[in-house]
Structure formats: C-alpha cells, structure tokens
Design a protein around this motif. Structure first.
Motif, mmCIF file in Angstrom:
data_model
loop_
_atom_site.group_PDB
_atom_site.id
_atom_site.type_symbol
_atom_site.label_atom_id
_atom_site.label_comp_id
_atom_site.label_asym_id
_atom_site.label_seq_id
_atom_site.Cartn_x
_atom_site.Cartn_y
_atom_site.Cartn_z
ATOM 1 N N MET A 1 26.776 71.694 26.566
ATOM 2 C CA MET A 1 25.368 71.778 26.974
ATOM 3 C C MET A 1 24.927 73.231 27.036
ATOM 4 O O MET A 1 25.696 74.104 27.431
ATOM 5 N N ILE A 2 23.698 73.462 26.669
ATOM 6 C CA ILE A 2 23.111 74.799 26.679
ATOM 7 C C ILE A 2 21.983 74.819 27.706
ATOM 8 O O ILE A 2 21.116 73.943 27.701
ATOM 9 N N GLU A 3 21.999 75.828 28.562
ATOM 10 C CA GLU A 3 20.951 75.975 29.576
ATOM 11 C C GLU A 3 20.388 77.394 29.532
ATOM 12 O O GLU A 3 21.153 78.362 29.499
ATOM 13 N N VAL A 4 19.088 77.482 29.555
ATOM 14 C CA VAL A 4 18.389 78.767 29.569
ATOM 15 C C VAL A 4 17.594 78.833 30.862
ATOM 16 O O VAL A 4 16.766 77.959 31.132
ATOM 17 N N GLN A 5 17.848 79.859 31.648
ATOM 18 C CA GLN A 5 17.266 79.941 32.986
ATOM 19 C C GLN A 5 16.563 81.283 33.184
ATOM 20 O O GLN A 5 17.200 82.330 33.319
ATOM 21 N N GLY A 6 15.244 81.257 33.150
ATOM 22 C CA GLY A 6 14.441 82.421 33.491
ATOM 23 C C GLY A 6 14.675 83.647 32.635
ATOM 24 O O GLY A 6 14.612 84.780 33.140
ATOM 25 N N LEU A 7 14.918 83.460 31.347
ATOM 26 C CA LEU A 7 15.218 84.603 30.476
ATOM 27 C C LEU A 7 14.007 85.508 30.311
ATOM 28 O O LEU A 7 12.900 85.055 29.989
ATOM 29 N N ARG A 8 14.263 86.795 30.501
ATOM 30 C CA ARG A 8 13.257 87.816 30.237
ATOM 31 C C ARG A 8 13.883 88.912 29.377
ATOM 32 O O ARG A 8 15.033 89.303 29.590
ATOM 33 N N LYS A 9 13.097 89.413 28.421
ATOM 34 C CA LYS A 9 13.584 90.481 27.553
ATOM 35 C C LYS A 9 12.423 91.290 27.033
ATOM 36 O O LYS A 9 11.414 90.742 26.584
ATOM 37 N N SER A 10 12.579 92.616 27.104
ATOM 38 C CA SER A 10 11.569 93.531 26.581
ATOM 39 C C SER A 10 12.203 94.484 25.591
ATOM 40 O O SER A 10 13.376 94.855 25.720
ATOM 41 N N PHE A 11 11.408 94.890 24.597
ATOM 42 C CA PHE A 11 11.803 95.913 23.640
ATOM 43 C C PHE A 11 10.706 96.966 23.608
ATOM 44 O O PHE A 11 9.544 96.646 23.315
ATOM 45 N N LEU A 143 26.746 78.198 6.973
ATOM 46 C CA LEU A 143 26.801 76.973 7.755
ATOM 47 C C LEU A 143 28.238 76.453 7.860
ATOM 48 O O LEU A 143 28.684 76.039 8.935
ATOM 49 N N ALA A 144 28.972 76.499 6.746
ATOM 50 C CA ALA A 144 30.359 76.029 6.761
ATOM 51 C C ALA A 144 31.215 76.849 7.722
ATOM 52 O O ALA A 144 32.024 76.292 8.476
ATOM 53 N N ARG A 145 31.052 78.160 7.726
ATOM 54 C CA ARG A 145 31.874 78.984 8.617
ATOM 55 C C ARG A 145 31.482 78.772 10.081
ATOM 56 O O ARG A 145 32.307 78.949 10.975
ATOM 57 N N ALA A 146 30.219 78.368 10.330
ATOM 58 C CA ALA A 146 29.790 78.080 11.703
ATOM 59 C C ALA A 146 30.393 76.791 12.233
ATOM 60 O O ALA A 146 30.544 76.636 13.453
ATOM 61 N N LEU A 147 30.751 75.874 11.332
ATOM 62 C CA LEU A 147 31.194 74.548 11.743
ATOM 63 C C LEU A 147 32.694 74.332 11.609
ATOM 64 O O LEU A 147 33.211 73.302 12.049
ATOM 65 N N VAL A 148 33.416 75.271 10.996
ATOM 66 C CA VAL A 148 34.812 75.023 10.651
ATOM 67 C C VAL A 148 35.686 74.747 11.877
ATOM 68 O O VAL A 148 36.656 73.974 11.804
ATOM 69 N N HIS A 149 35.361 75.328 13.030
ATOM 70 C CA HIS A 149 36.163 75.109 14.234
ATOM 71 C C HIS A 149 35.669 73.932 15.070
ATOM 72 O O HIS A 149 36.143 73.705 16.179
ATOM 73 N N GLU A 150 34.709 73.171 14.526
ATOM 74 C CA GLU A 150 34.171 71.976 15.171
ATOM 75 C C GLU A 150 33.738 72.257 16.612
ATOM 76 O O GLU A 150 34.224 71.653 17.573
ATOM 77 N N PRO A 151 32.790 73.176 16.775
ATOM 78 C CA PRO A 151 32.385 73.598 18.116
ATOM 79 C C PRO A 151 31.625 72.503 18.866
ATOM 80 O O PRO A 151 30.978 71.642 18.260
ATOM 81 N N ALA A 152 31.694 72.568 20.178
ATOM 82 C CA ALA A 152 30.985 71.601 21.014
ATOM 83 C C ALA A 152 29.483 71.843 21.032
ATOM 84 O O ALA A 152 28.706 70.923 21.307
ATOM 85 N N ASN A 153 29.073 73.074 20.733
ATOM 86 C CA ASN A 153 27.658 73.450 20.751
ATOM 87 C C ASN A 153 27.326 74.167 19.445
ATOM 88 O O ASN A 153 28.020 75.111 19.061
#
Length: 249
Positions: A1-11, A143-153
């Motif tokens: 599961m991915i959760e994003v909580q109150g993210l703030r970022k300035s450049f 895409l293949a290299r992103a999936l090769v380790h069968e990640p949970a997310n």
C-alpha cells in the motif's frame, strides 16, 4: 500500500506541492491525473526516493521513503518519466542487471526475464544493444526491469506512452494482472480512455493540491458528467475558480 500524507515541496521558492494526501490500496489500480505542472511527477519521485519532501510523508507499506530508502526500494517497481537506458547493454542485460540488484539470480531470474520478454513482445530486440532503440522499445525495457523482481507496489509514469495499439493493450492487461494478484498499482497518464479502462480509483491533482479523489462513478456523480474527460475538465475548472475566489493557500 502507498500512502501520501501532507506532502509539500518547493523549488526556488515556487511551491509545487501544497499538502498532498491520498492512498493507493493493495489490489487496486489508482490513477494520479492532472494537467502539466500539477505536481504528479514530483509526487511520484518522492515515493520512489529520488526527492525528499519539505514536509509530510511518502509511505510504502508503512515505510517512510525519506528515511527507509533501501527498504522502500525493495518494495517498489518503478517506470519513471526518464527511462534512462544504458546504450551498451542489450534489453535482456538491462533486465538481468536490475534483477541482480534485487538479489535474484540463476534459473529463476532467467525464467522471469524470458516471461517478460515474451509478454511485452521484446523478442526481436531482446539481444540488441539499446542504443538506437525506438521510444516504444525503450519503454518496454524500462517496464520489464521495473517488474522483474515482482514488487508488491508498482509505480508507473505514462506506461503506454509511445506504444502501438497492440503493445498498449498488452501493457494494460499486464497492469490488470498485477492488480488481480493483490498488488498495489499507482500510475499517471494523460490518456483518459486508459484511465477509465484501468482505474479502480482516481486522484486528481491540480496546482499542487488534490482536488478530487474517488471511484470513477463517484466522480461522475459529483460533477454530473458522464465522460471521464469531461469529469476531469470540470474538476480542474472548479478547483481553479475556488483558488481564484479564496486565494492560494
């Protein structure tokens, strides 16, 4: 599961994210959509540990991406906006290298590589060096290299950009399979038809804020629009009017 909580970022004193909150659940495909410059890629980069927020937290399976970077990297597969292939490596070597980075090897790794090459239609160029690859070929390797380790997310930034119709369909089918295995998929796309076909939940970001979050049918009911593209435009317009009326936070 991915959760994003109150993210703030300035450049350079420009506030790109102004307090972003949403959750992408296991067993669901969550689409993060918004106009150019809304903060989508910045949010994704924080989740895959490339950027640190000024405040707030980006969590993957309850691990903070700013603090537990290696643990988060083990749990995610990422298709970034910059595909970044090594020109002297073949497609197969790219996928093998990333598999080894995740501790895979031997027959198991080679079997996974073979399945991905077949599934993504990479047979014709699997053993060619990547220098000179087309945009679509580059995307398939990334895409293949992103999936090769069968990640949970799985985090995907424009996963079908540059692909032909048949390849796009194959990628969409693969994304659904990942979801059906109970894994978490978060992706960003400008193709509303793709978002409508894939997403269990849609998060709309505009000017650094989440302006809508819900199932596609919930967003249709909230805006009174039937077509998802019209839902998107209505949501963005309402957010812009509210921002003009109240001033930026």
């Amino acid at each position: 599961m991915i959760e994003v909580q109150g993210l703030r970022k300035s450049f350079s004193n420009v506030e790109v994210l102004r307090g972003v909150d949403f959750t992408a659940r296991d067993g669901e495909i969550t689409g993060l959509i918004g106009p150019n410059g809304a903060g989508k890629t910045t949010t994704l980069r924080m989740l895959y540990t490339v950027l640190r927020p000024d405040s707030g937290r980006a969590l993957v399976d309850e691990h903070d991406a700013s603090i537990e970077r290696l643990e988060v990297q083990r749990r995610i597969g990422v298709l970034p906006d910059n595909r970044g292939l090594y020109p002297r490596l073949t497609a197969r070597e790219h996928v093998r290298y990333f598999g080894r980075l995740h501790g895979l090897g031997g027959a198991e790794l080679e079997a996974r590589i073979g399945r991905l090459i077949e599934r993504l239609g990479m047979e014709e160029f699997a053993d060619r060096r990547s220098k000179g690859f087309s945009k679509g070929q580059t995307l398939k390797v990334a895409l293949a290299r992103a999936l090769v380790h069968e990640p949970a997310n799985v985090i995907l930034d424009e996963p079908t950009n540059g692909l032909d119709i048949a390849s796009s369909r194959a990628v969409r089918d693969l994304i659904r399979e990942i979801r059906d295995q109970g894994r978490c998929v978060l992706f960003s796309s400008h193709i509303m038809g793709e978002v409508e076909a894939l997403c269990d939940r849609i998060v709309v970001i505009s000017d650094g804020l989440i302006v809508a979050n819900g199932e596609p049918e919930e967003l249709r009911q909230a805006t009174g629009k039937g077509d998802l593209e019209e839902v998107f435009l209505a949501t963005i317009t309402q957010a812009e009017l509210a921002d003009l009326g109240g001033g930026r936070a």
